[in-house]
Design a protein around this motif. Structure first.
Motif, PDB file in Angstrom:
ATOM      1  N   ALA A 214       0.836  -1.201   0.000  1.00  0.00           N
ATOM      2  CA  ALA A 214       0.000   0.000   0.000  1.00  0.00           C
ATOM      3  C   ALA A 214       0.873   1.253   0.000  1.00  0.00           C
ATOM      4  O   ALA A 214       0.608   2.221  -0.733  1.00  0.00           O
ATOM      5  CB  ALA A 214      -0.914   0.002   1.220  1.00  0.00           C
TER       6      ALA A 214
ATOM      7  N   ALA B 177      -6.665   8.187   3.274  1.00  0.00           N
ATOM      8  CA  ALA B 177      -6.728   6.776   3.647  1.00  0.00           C
ATOM      9  C   ALA B 177      -6.956   6.609   5.149  1.00  0.00           C
ATOM     10  O   ALA B 177      -7.793   5.795   5.582  1.00  0.00           O
ATOM     11  CB  ALA B 177      -5.433   6.080   3.222  1.00  0.00           C
TER      12      ALA B 177
ATOM     13  N   THR C 200     -10.760   5.404   7.005  1.00  0.00           N
ATOM     14  CA  THR C 200     -10.700   3.981   7.365  1.00  0.00           C
ATOM     15  C   THR C 200     -11.043   3.819   8.843  1.00  0.00           C
ATOM     16  O   THR C 200     -10.428   4.460   9.716  1.00  0.00           O
ATOM     17  CB  THR C 200      -9.291   3.408   7.096  1.00  0.00           C
ATOM     18  OG1 THR C 200      -8.970   3.593   5.721  1.00  0.00           O
ATOM     19  CG2 THR C 200      -9.252   1.918   7.420  1.00  0.00           C
TER      20      THR C 200
ATOM     21  N   ILE D  31      -4.237   0.085   6.713  1.00  0.00           N
ATOM     22  CA  ILE D  31      -4.238   0.646   5.355  1.00  0.00           C
ATOM     23  C   ILE D  31      -3.758  -0.451   4.402  1.00  0.00           C
ATOM     24  O   ILE D  31      -2.568  -0.783   4.370  1.00  0.00           O
ATOM     25  CB  ILE D  31      -3.337   1.891   5.245  1.00  0.00           C
ATOM     26  CG1 ILE D  31      -3.688   2.908   6.316  1.00  0.00           C
ATOM     27  CG2 ILE D  31      -3.447   2.499   3.853  1.00  0.00           C
ATOM     28  CD1 ILE D  31      -5.104   3.419   6.248  1.00  0.00           C
TER      29      ILE D  31
ATOM     30  N   VAL E 246      -7.305   0.061  -0.026  1.00  0.00           N
ATOM     31  CA  VAL E 246      -7.580   1.398   0.508  1.00  0.00           C
ATOM     32  C   VAL E 246      -6.673   2.431  -0.165  1.00  0.00           C
ATOM     33  O   VAL E 246      -7.114   3.528  -0.533  1.00  0.00           O
ATOM     34  CB  VAL E 246      -7.368   1.414   2.039  1.00  0.00           C
ATOM     35  CG1 VAL E 246      -7.465   2.840   2.581  1.00  0.00           C
ATOM     36  CG2 VAL E 246      -8.368   0.506   2.726  1.00  0.00           C
ATOM     37  N   ALA E 247      -5.400   2.082  -0.343  1.00  0.00           N
ATOM     38  CA  ALA E 247      -4.456   3.009  -0.975  1.00  0.00           C
ATOM     39  C   ALA E 247      -4.860   3.313  -2.405  1.00  0.00           C
ATOM     40  O   ALA E 247      -4.760   4.458  -2.867  1.00  0.00           O
ATOM     41  CB  ALA E 247      -3.046   2.415  -0.934  1.00  0.00           C
TER      42      ALA E 247
ATOM     43  N   GLU F 183      -7.843   3.335  -3.627  1.00  0.00           N
ATOM     44  CA  GLU F 183      -9.004   4.222  -3.612  1.00  0.00           C
ATOM     45  C   GLU F 183      -8.605   5.652  -3.253  1.00  0.00           C
ATOM     46  O   GLU F 183      -9.255   6.610  -3.673  1.00  0.00           O
ATOM     47  CB  GLU F 183     -10.037   3.701  -2.610  1.00  0.00           C
ATOM     48  CG  GLU F 183     -10.712   2.405  -3.044  1.00  0.00           C
ATOM     49  CD  GLU F 183     -11.660   1.880  -1.987  1.00  0.00           C
ATOM     50  OE1 GLU F 183     -11.688   2.472  -0.879  1.00  0.00           O
ATOM     51  OE2 GLU F 183     -12.375   0.901  -2.257  1.00  0.00           O
ATOM     52  N   SER F 184      -7.537   5.785  -2.491  1.00  0.00           N
ATOM     53  CA  SER F 184      -7.107   7.112  -2.041  1.00  0.00           C
ATOM     54  C   SER F 184      -6.394   7.891  -3.136  1.00  0.00           C
ATOM     55  O   SER F 184      -6.471   9.118  -3.192  1.00  0.00           O
ATOM     56  CB  SER F 184      -6.181   6.979  -0.824  1.00  0.00           C
ATOM     57  OG  SER F 184      -6.842   6.315   0.231  1.00  0.00           O
TER      58      SER F 184
END
Length: 744
Positions: A199, A221, A225, A235, A239-240, A242-243
């Motif tokens: 990530a 992130a 979260t 993380i 998630v990364a 999407e960020s």
């Protein structure tokens, strides 16, 4: 500021974006830009000494320009004022100037004015600063994403040092992210945040050198979260992604990157590299560049760089452009790519520049009348005879006939020179033949009074005469200057480099390094105390921050001398040396000394050496005419001289270029390039030379060697007389063997 205002300010800082909260406050917290902020660099020394002059920081967004200004604000004792050029106008400038004048008059305190986005000000606003920068009322620090040489007034640029900031490396971005996760005050050190390695790599990779980008993504992130059951914020790669989903590509349609990218594209086409051309074009399309702009540049390229080597190129590009206009995007990328690949793989010729040569001739030459037979004869052929004598080519074989087409004064002038590429290779010989036939026809008809534009004759060079004309007292200095220039071409010293001259001597390399690395630093090691003191006296003429650091001592003492300065770990971009092994023969230097020198070189640094190789030096017997002497004596002298240079016990000559290479390689250097040049110059041989060679009784250095080789006293005297008669007070050709070597 009252208590409530202070509380509001603290709240604002607490709620500000992560990228703003995490701005470094000190030099130790600052990450990246080691080329200008690393140990020993000029900017770092100036900040630490609080001796800043006006500065302009230039670089892409997110590289630390504003941050660096804030670090300076926290370090300097001068009054610091910050203005954003987007929001401020002349009124704010006047207020800042008034404050600076008041501070100087009342407290004797300097004022530093930081102007963010300085390129946003117009000429009048920038001019308002100029007199106050000039008289020292303010020290200007400007930050800009645009090339200051284009967007900032020349007067301000000329009074400022310009530092270019680069995109941060992935290691820099990782360090910034880790600092943020561990900082309990401004970052997420109080939260239990765990970021998976892949990530973090995604955030760093997609941020593309932009610290603000990686911090914004990390903030998104973490803030979005939820904590897990164990209270940890995890993380993951998902998630990364999407960020931060799309790689940030630096591209401004009116800025430097726009022009630099199209320049790289055109140069890749010119270099016939389809892979590079497609890459740069893809970068422009990805960033939203108008394909019509790219087509326009490719159409120009088809005429300028492909030209007559492939006359079809223009048709292919314009045909692809027409297809693009009919199709549109996204399918229009196919004809765009086709035109790019065609041009990159086409043969190249810039012979169409012949037009500009003709245009220049029109501008410079006296106006030439149209030859009579080429004039229009439709109106006055009867009265003036215009058009008379014109030969109609279609009436002749192959539809061509030799006749004069240029004005009289330009006969023989050639503008178009076909290349040997592609289609032009086919027509080159034919064009030449027709030119020759036209010139021959002109001469045979008796038109010998014409002023021929080109000279078609030449003669052999008189080497003796040329040597006589070039003979000057300063020739030795000229040769040294040429050696220095050649070494610096190999070294490619940049303005921000740290440079070490390990055998400074008279400073031949030192002062050139000072000129070429004004934003870096130069260290000069002088073995002799007299040399070192002379260099220091010369250095005192420079401003303190621009002076080279003079170290006096032997090569073996380098580590100690640097340690005394507190710079025991200092490494250099370039290490330069001239004749390092003349006094310290390579065979006599301990390997660990050269290893220590290699350790002083940065991983991408270069060790650059000019080394005269005495073993291949000029032989004296070759300067003498032996025709009147016995052949036996000539052979004995030649053999004796070769014995001098083969003496294994003499450290001056018992080594050569191979020993230098082997010695450096055994110390850990990798030889990147080396060449041995035979440099021919001239030297005036004086009475002092002869006296040193032969002494009073043939016991000089050269005479003694002849004696050791078996020559009798009578023979040595005979040689002495011969040399004295032919060489004393004469300028002779002198050959020197010089090794140019670059190691890493």
């Amino acid at each position: 500021m009252d208590l409530f205002a202070h509380g509001r300010q603290a709240q604002i800082e607490k709620e500000s974006p992560l990228a703003n909260r995490m701005r470094p406050r000190t030099l130790d917290e600052y990450v990246g830009q080691t080329h200008i902020m690393g140990p020993g660099r000029l900017l770092r020394r100036a900040i630490q000494a609080d001796q800043l002059s006006s500065l302009i920081f230039y670089g892409p967004p997110g590289t630390g320009k504003t941050t660096l200004a804030m670090v300076i604000a926290n370090t300097t004792e001068s009054h610091f004022i910050t203005i954003n050029a987007v929001l401020a106008g002349v009124k704010q400038i006047r207020e800042a100037i008034a404050t600076a004048q008041e501070r100087r008059n009342l407290y004797g305190q300097r004022t530093t004015l930081f102007v963010d986005e300085v390129h946003r000000w117009n000429k009048a606003q920038q001019d308002a600063l100029l007199p106050h920068v000039e008289n020292g009322t303010i020290i200007l620090i400007g930050a800009t994403t645009e090339n200051p040489y284009f967007e900032v007034n020349k007067a301000l640029v000329s009074r400022s040092r310009i530092f270019q900031l680069r995109p941060l490396t992935q290691d820099d971005l990782r360090q910034i992210a880790q600092q943020t996760l561990s900082d309990p005050e401004r970052g997420y050190g109080n939260l239990n945040v765990h970021i998976e390695p892949d990530a973090l790599e995604h955030l760093v990779d997609v941020a593309n050198g932009d610290a603000r980008g990686v911090l914004n993504a990390l903030e998104l992130a973490v803030e979005t979260t939820e904590k897990g059951e164990d209270g940890r914020i995890q993380i993951t790669l998902e998630v990364a992604e999407e960020s931060i989903q799309r790689r940030a590509v630096l591209y401004d349609k009116e800025g430097d990157v726009h022009y630099d990218t199209i320049s790289a594209f055109i140069k890749s086409l010119r270099g016939s590299d389809p892979d590079a051309a497609l890459y740069w074009m893809a970068k422009m399309v990805y960033a939203g560049e108008d394909p019509r702009f790219i087509f326009r540049r490719m159409t120009i390229f088809a005429g300028e760089d492909v030209g007559m080597a492939d006359p079809q190129a223009m048709g292919v590009v314009t045909g692809c452009w027409q297809a693009f206009e009919r199709i549109g995007m996204p399918e229009g990328r196919f004809p765009l790519a086709q035109a790019c690949i065609y041009l990159a793989t086409a043969p190249k010729s810039n012979s169409v520049f012949a037009f500009f040569a003709a245009l220049s001739s029109v501008e410079k030459e006296q106006e030439a009348d149209v030859p009579n037979h080429l004039k229009d004869g439709n109106r006055d052929s009867e009265g003036f005879g215009h058009g008379k004598g014109y030969l109609y080519p279609h009436a002749y074989r192959d539809h061509w006939v030799a006749q004069q087409y240029l004005p009289d004064a330009l006969q023989g002038k050639m503008f178009y020179e076909p290349s040997d590429q592609g289609y032009e290779r086919q027509i080159r010989d034919e064009v030449a033949r027709k030119r020759e036939a036209q010139l021959a026809a002109m001469l045979e008809t008796g038109d010998l009074g014409l002023e021929i534009g080109e000279i078609y004759t030449t003669s052999p060079k008189n080497k003796g005469k040329e040597a006589w004309l070039q003979r000057t007292i300063s020739q030795a200095g000229q040769a040294l200057g040429q050696q220095r220039e050649q070494l610096f071409e190999l070294a490619a010293v940049q303005r921000h480099h740290l440079v070490l001259d390990v055998n400074a001597g008279s400073g031949l390399l030192t002062w050139e390094a000072v000129r070429r690395a004004p934003e870096g630093a130069v260290y000069a090691l002088a073995a002799a105390t007299t040399d070192g003191e002379a260099l220091r006296q010369q250095a005192e003429r420079l401003p303190e921050l621009e002076r080279p650091f003079i170290l006096i001592g032997d090569l073996t003492e380098l580590d100690t001398l640097l340690a005394l300065r507190g710079e025991e770990n200092l490494q250099f971009d370039r290490i330069l040396a001239r004749n390092l092994f003349t006094q310290h023969a390579i065979r006599n230097i301990k390997p660990e000394i050269l290893t220590a020198l290699a350790d002083r070189l940065l991983p991408d640094g270069r060790f650059c050496l000019i080394q005269t190789i005495p073993k291949h030096g000029q032989r004296l017997h070759q300067l003498v005419d032996w025709s009147g002497e016995t052949k036996t004596l000539a052979k004995k002298v030649a053999k004796a001289e070769e014995a001098i240079y083969a003496d294994e016990s003499d450290p001056l000559v018992n080594w050569d270029e191979t020993d230098v290479r082997v010695g450096l390689e055994s110390a850990g250097f990798t030889i990147a390039t080396h060449q041995l040049d035979r440099e021919k110059g001239q030297r005036r041989l004086t009475k002092a030379h002869l006296a040193r060679w032969f002494g009073e009784n043939g016991d000089g250095t050269y005479g003694r060697r002849l004696q050791e080789a078996g020559l009798s006293e009578k023979e040595i005297n005979k040689v002495h007389v011969l040399y004295k008669r032919q060489l004393e007070e004469q300028v002779v050709g002198w050959e020197t063997a010089v090794l140019y070597l670059v190691a890493q």
